[in-house]
Design a protein around this motif. Sequence first.
Motif, mmCIF file in Angstrom:
data_model
loop_
_atom_site.group_PDB
_atom_site.id
_atom_site.type_symbol
_atom_site.label_atom_id
_atom_site.label_comp_id
_atom_site.label_asym_id
_atom_site.label_seq_id
_atom_site.Cartn_x
_atom_site.Cartn_y
_atom_site.Cartn_z
ATOM 1 N N LYS A 1 0.084 4.364 -8.857
ATOM 2 C CA LYS A 1 -1.114 3.561 -9.086
ATOM 3 C C LYS A 1 -1.133 3.092 -10.532
ATOM 4 C CE LYS A 1 -3.924 5.614 -5.422
ATOM 5 N NZ LYS A 1 -2.793 6.270 -4.751
ATOM 6 N N SER B 1 -5.887 5.737 4.910
ATOM 7 C CA SER B 1 -4.437 5.811 4.808
ATOM 8 C C SER B 1 -4.042 6.431 3.467
ATOM 9 C CB SER B 1 -3.826 4.418 4.928
ATOM 10 O OG SER B 1 -4.035 3.689 3.726
ATOM 11 N N PRO B 2 -2.797 6.899 3.326
ATOM 12 C CA PRO B 2 -2.352 7.422 2.031
ATOM 13 C C PRO B 2 -2.454 6.384 0.914
ATOM 14 C CG PRO B 2 -0.831 8.074 3.766
ATOM 15 C CD PRO B 2 -1.776 7.097 4.381
ATOM 16 N N GLY B 3 -2.362 5.107 1.278
ATOM 17 C CA GLY B 3 -2.458 4.045 0.277
ATOM 18 C C GLY B 3 -3.817 3.378 0.234
ATOM 19 N N GLU C 1 -5.095 1.396 11.855
ATOM 20 C CA GLU C 1 -5.780 1.907 10.670
ATOM 21 C C GLU C 1 -7.296 1.936 10.880
ATOM 22 O OE1 GLU C 1 -4.702 3.387 8.137
ATOM 23 O OE2 GLU C 1 -2.555 3.027 8.328
ATOM 24 N N LEU D 1 0.824 -1.206 0.000
ATOM 25 C CA LEU D 1 0.000 0.000 0.000
ATOM 26 C C LEU D 1 0.861 1.260 0.000
ATOM 27 C CD1 LEU D 1 -2.881 -0.936 2.485
ATOM 28 C CD2 LEU D 1 -2.917 -0.946 -0.019
ATOM 29 N N ALA D 2 2.025 1.196 0.629
ATOM 30 C CA ALA D 2 2.927 2.346 0.615
ATOM 31 C C ALA D 2 3.393 2.643 -0.807
ATOM 32 C CB ALA D 2 4.116 2.097 1.532
ATOM 33 N N TRP E 1 1.658 1.684 -3.534
ATOM 34 C CA TRP E 1 0.412 2.062 -4.218
ATOM 35 C C TRP E 1 0.087 3.540 -4.001
ATOM 36 C CZ3 TRP E 1 -3.047 0.728 -7.749
ATOM 37 C CH2 TRP E 1 -4.366 1.204 -7.682
ATOM 38 N N ALA E 2 0.406 4.051 -2.832
ATOM 39 C CA ALA E 2 0.121 5.464 -2.533
ATOM 40 C C ALA E 2 0.843 6.397 -3.497
ATOM 41 C CB ALA E 2 0.523 5.790 -1.097
#
Length: 274
Positions: free
Chosen positions: A47, A144-146, A108, A40-41, A43-44
């Motif tokens: 994308k 979250s950012p991601g 989260e 996810l980090a 992905w943030a």
Amino acid sequence: MGLFSRRSRQHEPDEPAEGAAAAPPEPGPGVRNDGVREALAVWAGRKDVLTFADVLRRAVAGELLLDVTDSRLADPDRGFQQGDTLAIASVRDNAGADLLVAFTGHDELQRMRQAAGRSLVQPAAAVLAQALRDHQGIVVDGRSPGAFIAYADEIRAHLTDDPEAVAPLTDVTAGRSLPFGQYLEALGDGPLFAPVDPEVEDGAAGPAATGPDGGAYTAVGTSPAEVWAWRPGGEVRRVAFADVAAATRAAGRAGVVVNPARPAVVVPAGALPA
């Protein structure tokens, strides 16, 4: 992009090593899925189809947390008991699609609610299966950012109609939790998936991955997402390990690499089943 790449050569993965099985998940705030958090980090900040596949391939392993804050418990200190009401949170997106809410950690969940909450730990594959069965998709770490959304058709494409079926082989491949001989038996039981490239004349063996030794390896994944996280886009087909082994030998390749996006496992040609 991984231990095996079509362009780069990096570190050679070891064979699976014997290890203890993971403890069964339990309700509580202490579980974190660091593999999904790492994806996810990325992905943030980027994308695309590769990073999307990377999140989903990781999200089928380990545990995820569900938001059960609105459940009714007679005695919260004792957990869920007969007669309690379990309420699992979901949200709707701007188009009205019902999305199951899941988290990589209790922190989260608290960020999503902007307050304290109650979480329930579940196998990640079971959470994705629930998103397919009871909802129209899933949102992971929604504030979250991601923050990540996958709709039902995307989950099916990347993890099949049954995410719980692809999870066991994914887990033992990533965790190297079986002796090598037993791991070969697990590969025989499958499921396995291979990329298809009509422009590459490699016959049944499919497109090759270049190993750290410079050799050509037949690439397979324990889910379509594992293939697309290494080689995004294109057709993926389900294959039997025996057929992969035969095609690899016929093509004169160095062996097979499972989940080339990392952590990969190499099966040298000499260890392939006859």
